[in-house]
Design a protein around this motif. Structure first.
Motif, PDB file in Angstrom:
ATOM      1  N   ILE A 182       0.839  -1.206   0.000  1.00 15.60           N
ATOM      2  CA  ILE A 182       0.000   0.000   0.000  1.00 15.60           C
ATOM      3  C   ILE A 182       0.868   1.248   0.000  1.00 15.60           C
ATOM      4  CG2 ILE A 182      -1.679   1.335   1.354  1.00 15.60           C
ATOM      5  CD1 ILE A 182      -2.846  -1.419   2.257  1.00 15.60           C
ATOM      6  N   TRP A 183       1.947   1.230   0.783  1.00 15.94           N
ATOM      7  CA  TRP A 183       2.842   2.389   0.834  1.00 15.94           C
ATOM      8  C   TRP A 183       3.443   2.711  -0.533  1.00 15.94           C
ATOM      9  CZ3 TRP A 183       2.895   5.991   4.258  1.00 15.94           C
ATOM     10  CH2 TRP A 183       2.578   5.724   5.592  1.00 15.94           C
ATOM     11  N   LYS A 184       3.539   1.707  -1.405  1.00 14.82           N
ATOM     12  CA  LYS A 184       4.142   1.909  -2.730  1.00 14.82           C
ATOM     13  C   LYS A 184       3.136   2.318  -3.797  1.00 14.82           C
ATOM     14  CE  LYS A 184       7.568  -1.586  -1.601  1.00 14.82           C
ATOM     15  NZ  LYS A 184       7.999  -2.955  -1.838  1.00 14.82           N
ATOM     16  N   CYS A 185       1.863   2.483  -3.423  1.00  9.93           N
ATOM     17  CA  CYS A 185       0.805   2.783  -4.408  1.00  9.93           C
ATOM     18  C   CYS A 185       0.997   4.136  -5.085  1.00  9.93           C
ATOM     19  CB  CYS A 185      -0.559   2.832  -3.715  1.00  9.93           C
ATOM     20  SG  CYS A 185      -1.212   1.262  -3.239  1.00  9.93           S
ATOM     21  N   PRO A 186       0.740   4.182  -6.397  1.00  6.53           N
ATOM     22  CA  PRO A 186       0.645   5.488  -7.050  1.00  6.53           C
ATOM     23  C   PRO A 186      -0.597   6.224  -6.528  1.00  6.53           C
ATOM     24  CG  PRO A 186       0.777   3.701  -8.668  1.00  6.53           C
ATOM     25  CD  PRO A 186       0.601   3.075  -7.336  1.00  6.53           C
TER      26      PRO A 186
ATOM     27  N   LEU B 173     -10.743  -5.473   2.601  1.00  6.81           N
ATOM     28  CA  LEU B 173      -9.301  -5.379   2.806  1.00  6.81           C
ATOM     29  C   LEU B 173      -8.942  -4.059   3.471  1.00  6.81           C
ATOM     30  CD1 LEU B 173      -7.920  -6.657  -0.631  1.00  6.81           C
ATOM     31  CD2 LEU B 173      -8.078  -7.926   1.527  1.00  6.81           C
ATOM     32  N   ILE B 174      -9.523  -2.963   2.957  1.00  5.37           N
ATOM     33  CA  ILE B 174      -9.095  -1.623   3.355  1.00  5.37           C
ATOM     34  C   ILE B 174     -10.292  -0.763   3.733  1.00  5.37           C
ATOM     35  CG2 ILE B 174      -8.051   0.538   2.502  1.00  5.37           C
ATOM     36  CD1 ILE B 174      -6.405  -1.212   0.543  1.00  5.37           C
ATOM     37  N   GLU B 175     -10.127   0.008   4.800  1.00  6.22           N
ATOM     38  CA  GLU B 175     -11.017   1.135   5.055  1.00  6.22           C
ATOM     39  C   GLU B 175     -10.164   2.385   4.868  1.00  6.22           C
ATOM     40  OE1 GLU B 175     -12.304   2.152   9.107  1.00  6.22           O
ATOM     41  OE2 GLU B 175     -10.981   0.552   9.833  1.00  6.22           O
ATOM     42  N   LYS B 176     -10.751   3.389   4.280  1.00 13.50           N
ATOM     43  CA  LYS B 176     -10.038   4.635   4.042  1.00 13.50           C
ATOM     44  C   LYS B 176     -10.487   5.661   5.083  1.00 13.50           C
ATOM     45  CE  LYS B 176      -9.039   8.062   0.524  1.00 13.50           C
ATOM     46  NZ  LYS B 176      -9.390   8.593  -0.785  1.00 13.50           N
ATOM     47  N   ASN B 177      -9.524   6.209   5.798  1.00 12.60           N
ATOM     48  CA  ASN B 177      -9.773   7.252   6.791  1.00 12.60           C
ATOM     49  C   ASN B 177     -10.851   6.867   7.799  1.00 12.60           C
ATOM     50  OD1 ASN B 177      -7.807   8.963   5.669  1.00 12.60           O
ATOM     51  ND2 ASN B 177      -9.257   9.678   4.132  1.00 12.60           N
ATOM     52  N   GLY B 178     -10.818   5.608   8.253  1.00 11.45           N
ATOM     53  CA  GLY B 178     -11.731   5.162   9.296  1.00 11.45           C
ATOM     54  C   GLY B 178     -13.174   4.983   8.871  1.00 11.45           C
TER      55      GLY B 178
ATOM     56  N   LYS C 215     -16.187  -4.481   8.791  1.00  9.88           N
ATOM     57  CA  LYS C 215     -14.821  -4.619   9.285  1.00  9.88           C
ATOM     58  C   LYS C 215     -13.841  -4.553   8.122  1.00  9.88           C
ATOM     59  CE  LYS C 215     -16.358  -7.337  13.177  1.00  9.88           C
ATOM     60  NZ  LYS C 215     -16.378  -8.625  13.837  1.00  9.88           N
ATOM     61  N   ALA C 216     -12.642  -4.067   8.414  1.00  8.66           N
ATOM     62  CA  ALA C 216     -11.581  -3.971   7.408  1.00  8.66           C
ATOM     63  C   ALA C 216     -10.269  -4.441   8.021  1.00  8.66           C
ATOM     64  CB  ALA C 216     -11.440  -2.538   6.910  1.00  8.66           C
ATOM     65  N   LEU C 217      -9.407  -5.030   7.187  1.00 12.35           N
ATOM     66  CA  LEU C 217      -8.104  -5.483   7.680  1.00 12.35           C
ATOM     67  C   LEU C 217      -7.206  -4.318   8.069  1.00 12.35           C
ATOM     68  CD1 LEU C 217      -7.074  -8.426   5.310  1.00 12.35           C
ATOM     69  CD2 LEU C 217      -7.940  -8.545   7.657  1.00 12.35           C
ATOM     70  N   VAL C 218      -7.147  -3.297   7.197  1.00  8.17           N
ATOM     71  CA  VAL C 218      -6.270  -2.152   7.467  1.00  8.17           C
ATOM     72  C   VAL C 218      -7.011  -0.843   7.227  1.00  8.17           C
ATOM     73  CG1 VAL C 218      -4.137  -3.417   6.904  1.00  8.17           C
ATOM     74  CG2 VAL C 218      -5.279  -2.081   5.134  1.00  8.17           C
ATOM     75  N   ASN C 219      -6.538   0.191   7.928  1.00 10.80           N
ATOM     76  CA  ASN C 219      -7.063   1.540   7.765  1.00 10.80           C
ATOM     77  C   ASN C 219      -5.974   2.370   7.087  1.00 10.80           C
ATOM     78  OD1 ASN C 219      -8.511   3.912   7.973  1.00 10.80           O
ATOM     79  ND2 ASN C 219      -8.180   4.161  10.171  1.00 10.80           N
TER      80      ASN C 219
ATOM     81  N   THR D 128      -2.354  15.129  -0.009  1.00 12.31           N
ATOM     82  CA  THR D 128      -1.048  14.823  -0.598  1.00 12.31           C
ATOM     83  C   THR D 128      -0.849  13.339  -0.872  1.00 12.31           C
ATOM     84  OG1 THR D 128       0.022  14.611   1.567  1.00 12.31           O
ATOM     85  CG2 THR D 128      -0.003  16.802   0.568  1.00 12.31           C
ATOM     86  N   GLY D 129      -1.636  12.476  -0.211  1.00 13.30           N
ATOM     87  CA  GLY D 129      -1.467  11.039  -0.407  1.00 13.30           C
ATOM     88  C   GLY D 129      -1.657  10.264   0.869  1.00 13.30           C
ATOM     89  N   ILE D 130      -0.929   9.148   0.992  1.00 13.03           N
ATOM     90  CA  ILE D 130      -1.054   8.259   2.144  1.00 13.03           C
ATOM     91  C   ILE D 130      -0.197   8.786   3.294  1.00 13.03           C
ATOM     92  CG2 ILE D 130      -0.601   5.924   3.006  1.00 13.03           C
ATOM     93  CD1 ILE D 130      -1.168   4.932   0.120  1.00 13.03           C
ATOM     94  N   ILE D 131      -0.837   8.949   4.467  1.00 13.70           N
ATOM     95  CA  ILE D 131      -0.142   9.412   5.670  1.00 13.70           C
ATOM     96  C   ILE D 131       0.261   8.227   6.539  1.00 13.70           C
ATOM     97  CG2 ILE D 131      -0.370  10.745   7.803  1.00 13.70           C
ATOM     98  CD1 ILE D 131      -2.409  12.455   6.356  1.00 13.70           C
ATOM     99  N   ASN D 132      -0.667   7.236   6.668  1.00 14.15           N
ATOM    100  CA  ASN D 132      -0.394   6.102   7.530  1.00 14.15           C
ATOM    101  C   ASN D 132      -1.218   4.891   7.070  1.00 14.15           C
ATOM    102  OD1 ASN D 132       0.784   4.650   9.582  1.00 14.15           O
ATOM    103  ND2 ASN D 132      -0.251   5.715  11.251  1.00 14.15           N
TER     104      ASN D 132
END
Length: 197
Positions: free
Chosen positions: A12-16, A160-165, A178-182, A188-192
């Motif tokens: 995910i950190w490597k996503c465009p 798989l993913i929830e975005k911003n909670g 439920k989601a595996l990761v938030n 600007t992009g992905i913070i965490n």
């Protein structure tokens, strides 16, 4: 953190990152299909979802009649999860078929609106929803509300993913999501990227 989740979080950190108006959109193989999908990684992550959300638990699995998977990227994930659970799945389509009992849904995402259609689900059946990402929760709420309005027992939604909670906010509203990761984003992009319990 399991090796499956660690590998997923790192990917995910490597996503465009692309912009759709004011909407920050990350492009990941499992959420968009625009990048190559490693089917082994997807299968392992789907199996992890089944274990993490305890869907193999006999008391849970025995109540599931169908796995519902929203088009498009819910399909490969949902197909794998359904396979691990030995259940049939139905695709929530963006095309109307006019089949008997078809349920029409007004879909609203973070950047568009349209209609979706559910077929082959009968009143009284129990279903789960498996999808790639919940961004705003608008589409998922519409699907869940339509299922309930048609006397279909909604057991839970697993992504798989929830975005911003977004899944957390839906749970606060009484939806079992439920989601595996938030994935936390800003303009600007992905913070965490945080693994959920």
């Amino acid at each position: 953190m399991s090796s499956e989740i660690r590998k997923f979080v790192n990917s995910i950190w490597k996503c465009p990152i692309v912009k759709k108006g004011d909407y920050t959109y990350f492009v990941h193989p499992f959420t968009d299909g625009s990048l190559p999908i490693n089917v082994f990684d997807l299968d392992c992550l789907s199996d992890y979802m089944v274990e993490h959300f305890e869907l193999r638990n006999r008391s849970v699995n025995s109540t599931i009649d169908l796995v519902l998977v929203p088009e498009a990227m819910g399909i490969p994930i949902g197909q794998n999860v359904a396979g691990w659970l030995d259940k049939s799945y139905v695709v929530i389509r963006k095309r109307k078929y006019n089949l008997p009992g078809e349920i029409e849904i007004d879909q609203q995402t973070g950047y568009s609106s349209s209609k979706m259609y559910i077929n082959s689900v009968k009143p009284g059946q129990s279903v789960i929803i498996v999808d790639d990402v919940v961004s705003t929760g608008g589409t998922l709420k519409a699907i869940i509300n339509a299922l309930k309005a048609n006397n279909i027992n909604f057991l839970g939604s697993y992504t798989l993913i929830e975005k911003n909670g977004a899944a957390t906010k839906l749970r606060e509203e009484g939806y079992n999501v439920k989601a595996l990761v938030n994935v936390i984003t800003d303009q600007t992009g992905i913070i965490n990227v945080v693994e959920n319990d």
